[in-house]
Enzyme design. Sequence first.
Site, PDB file in Angstrom:
ATOM      1  N   THR A  95       0.874  -1.175   0.000  1.00 32.16           N
ATOM      2  CA  THR A  95       0.000   0.000   0.000  1.00 32.16           C
ATOM      3  C   THR A  95       0.907   1.219   0.000  1.00 32.16           C
ATOM      4  O   THR A  95       1.703   1.417   0.916  1.00 32.16           O
ATOM      5  CB  THR A  95      -0.920   0.017   1.231  1.00 32.16           C
ATOM      6  OG1 THR A  95      -1.767  -1.131   1.172  1.00 32.16           O
ATOM      7  CG2 THR A  95      -1.771   1.282   1.251  1.00 32.16           C
ATOM      8  N   LYS A 170      -7.359   1.366  -2.578  1.00 35.68           N
ATOM      9  CA  LYS A 170      -6.949   0.989  -1.217  1.00 35.68           C
ATOM     10  C   LYS A 170      -7.141   2.161  -0.252  1.00 35.68           C
ATOM     11  O   LYS A 170      -7.492   1.975   0.915  1.00 35.68           O
ATOM     12  CB  LYS A 170      -5.491   0.520  -1.213  1.00 35.68           C
ATOM     13  CG  LYS A 170      -4.956   0.067   0.154  1.00 35.68           C
ATOM     14  CD  LYS A 170      -5.647  -1.198   0.664  1.00 35.68           C
ATOM     15  CE  LYS A 170      -5.206  -1.548   2.097  1.00 35.68           C
ATOM     16  NZ  LYS A 170      -3.930  -2.241   2.170  1.00 35.68           N
ATOM     17  N   LYS A 238       0.396   5.348   8.159  1.00 33.78           N
ATOM     18  CA  LYS A 238       1.062   5.573   6.866  1.00 33.78           C
ATOM     19  C   LYS A 238       0.025   5.722   5.760  1.00 33.78           C
ATOM     20  O   LYS A 238       0.085   6.647   4.936  1.00 33.78           O
ATOM     21  CB  LYS A 238       1.994   4.378   6.569  1.00 33.78           C
ATOM     22  CG  LYS A 238       2.719   4.438   5.251  1.00 33.78           C
ATOM     23  CD  LYS A 238       2.208   3.423   4.220  1.00 33.78           C
ATOM     24  CE  LYS A 238       2.337   1.979   4.676  1.00 33.78           C
ATOM     25  NZ  LYS A 238       1.884   1.016   3.644  1.00 33.78           N
TER      26      LYS A 238
END
Lengths: 294, 294
Positions: A95, A170, A238
């Site tokens: 990701t 995502k 993140k």
Amino acid sequence: MNVAWIGTGVMGASMAGHLQRAGHALTVYSRTKAKSEALLAAGAAWRGSPRAAAEGADAVCTMVGYPADVREVILGRRGALAAMTRGALLIDFTTSRPDLAAEIASRAAARGVDALDAPVSGGDVGAREGRLSIMVGGEPAAYERALPLLQAFGKTIVLQGPPGAGQHTKMVNQILIASTMMGVVEAVRYAAASGLDAERVLQSVGGGAAASWSLQNLAPRMLKRNFDPGFYAKHLLKDLDIAIREARRMKLDLPALRLAQRRYRALVNGGWGDRGTHALLLLYEAMAARNGAT
Amino acid sequence: MNVAWIGTGVMGASMAGHLQRAGHALTVYSRTKAKSEALLAAGAAWRGSPRAAAEGADAVCTMVGYPADVREVILGRRGALAAMTRGALLIDFTTSRPDLAAEIASRAAARGVDALDAPVSGGDVGAREGRLSIMVGGEPAAYERALPLLQAFGKTIVLQGPPGAGQHTKMVNQILIASTMMGVVEAVRYAAASGLDAERVLQSVGGGAAASWSLQNLAPRMLKRNFDPGFYAKHLLKDLDIAIREARRMKLDLPALRLAQRRYRALVNGGWGDRGTHALLLLYEAMAARNGAT
């Protein structure tokens, strides 16, 4: 196929294992060699850098931590792309940033290499059971070529659009998760403060319009005070940082996402980054204790 | 049983209908008589006030709009309680204030009447199909006596604790719904802004850790631009106002709930109070348009 696999953390090792059992010849590289032991014992070859691992591979797969790691293992001096030859396939499962995915696709195309961004959802259990959701960005022809590999550990595999579209999808997933988690934490806090029996509350609220995967799977862990990571809080942070950066670029105001980012940053700064995302409850508790509140 | 039913809106009329079909003798009162027509046609008796309806009833059920309405139809001059006799049962299904529920229970007890707060979840469809989740606060003996009535339209029926505990549990439910809805709206906004096909995105994110009832049921309606109410935005705002008030009293800081309250207040003030809760998307769009953003 000859497949190079870069990055053998919890997710990567499971996913590579599925490829291995499906009959693909694996060459692996990981920062910590010990994490590749099981794959090596099952016949994978070891190389000392992403670039060395990528030599002669039909497909190179990467599953690392942060966008900076993606850049290093693919585009860096010892990165995989430099060793890849025309017609090879490059799939990044990390990701990471949509713009980095687009940059990689463009630099790969210049060498005749097809690149896909293919972040996954489903956690350690989904990886182990080969039931991941894989969100793919890239060219349709590259996607078709990659499908036999993706099917080794994917259950829901969808081409979402051009390079970067997998990462954007995502981000949508993480935006959903972050808000839902805040709701679950605040619900658990409210239930406790109002003197309710939280387990009994879950019976009432778990099956209707308030239902969510997080409520069903993570609220019970919160109540048992089990904050072991299914998915690391630091990794969700993140992801939220990436989503916020993209939202700013698109001039989108997403206040719940911003709130979640602040809270997860405080959680990670508080030393809970290696706990599960549901450890967000601990931050709420700590903040209340500091304020002398409930 | 002789049952008085006060309040025959969408939810109340469905629930009362189930009692009627289960063989209970109904006496009804509603502010707008027309909303009781179907029940009257099926044999219910009409009375001109809650107090008149409650006369001679074994059980009085109320399902109205706001806490002020609850106070009026139960405790007001023409309210039901004044006509109720020792041993009767009073069940308020309205989502209302926990402290009002406690006050009602206490004033009912002084007359020998057992009161329960029993807010429901499951929406118009759940009411019609008799599959509601009913969250009950009150004494165990009263709960046992009420069960045969509750089972006429409830699927998940749980005694959560003393008077007010049903309302507190419903607040937990609404806290979950509000945060989850913000996540769904922000996810839909992000998907659109980043050029993704939202329907396709739902395929990827709908079955995993981001899954929720709201995502599954309301995101598709948002994409079809169908903002008809399953549950009114103005009613969710009422519930969030109650939850915020309770959280303040308990010195609980619930920032996602506060954000949701501000957003839903803006939505209602913007004239969308009679749309469904998922019309929150319209507020986000309007705010962005005002700021010249995406």
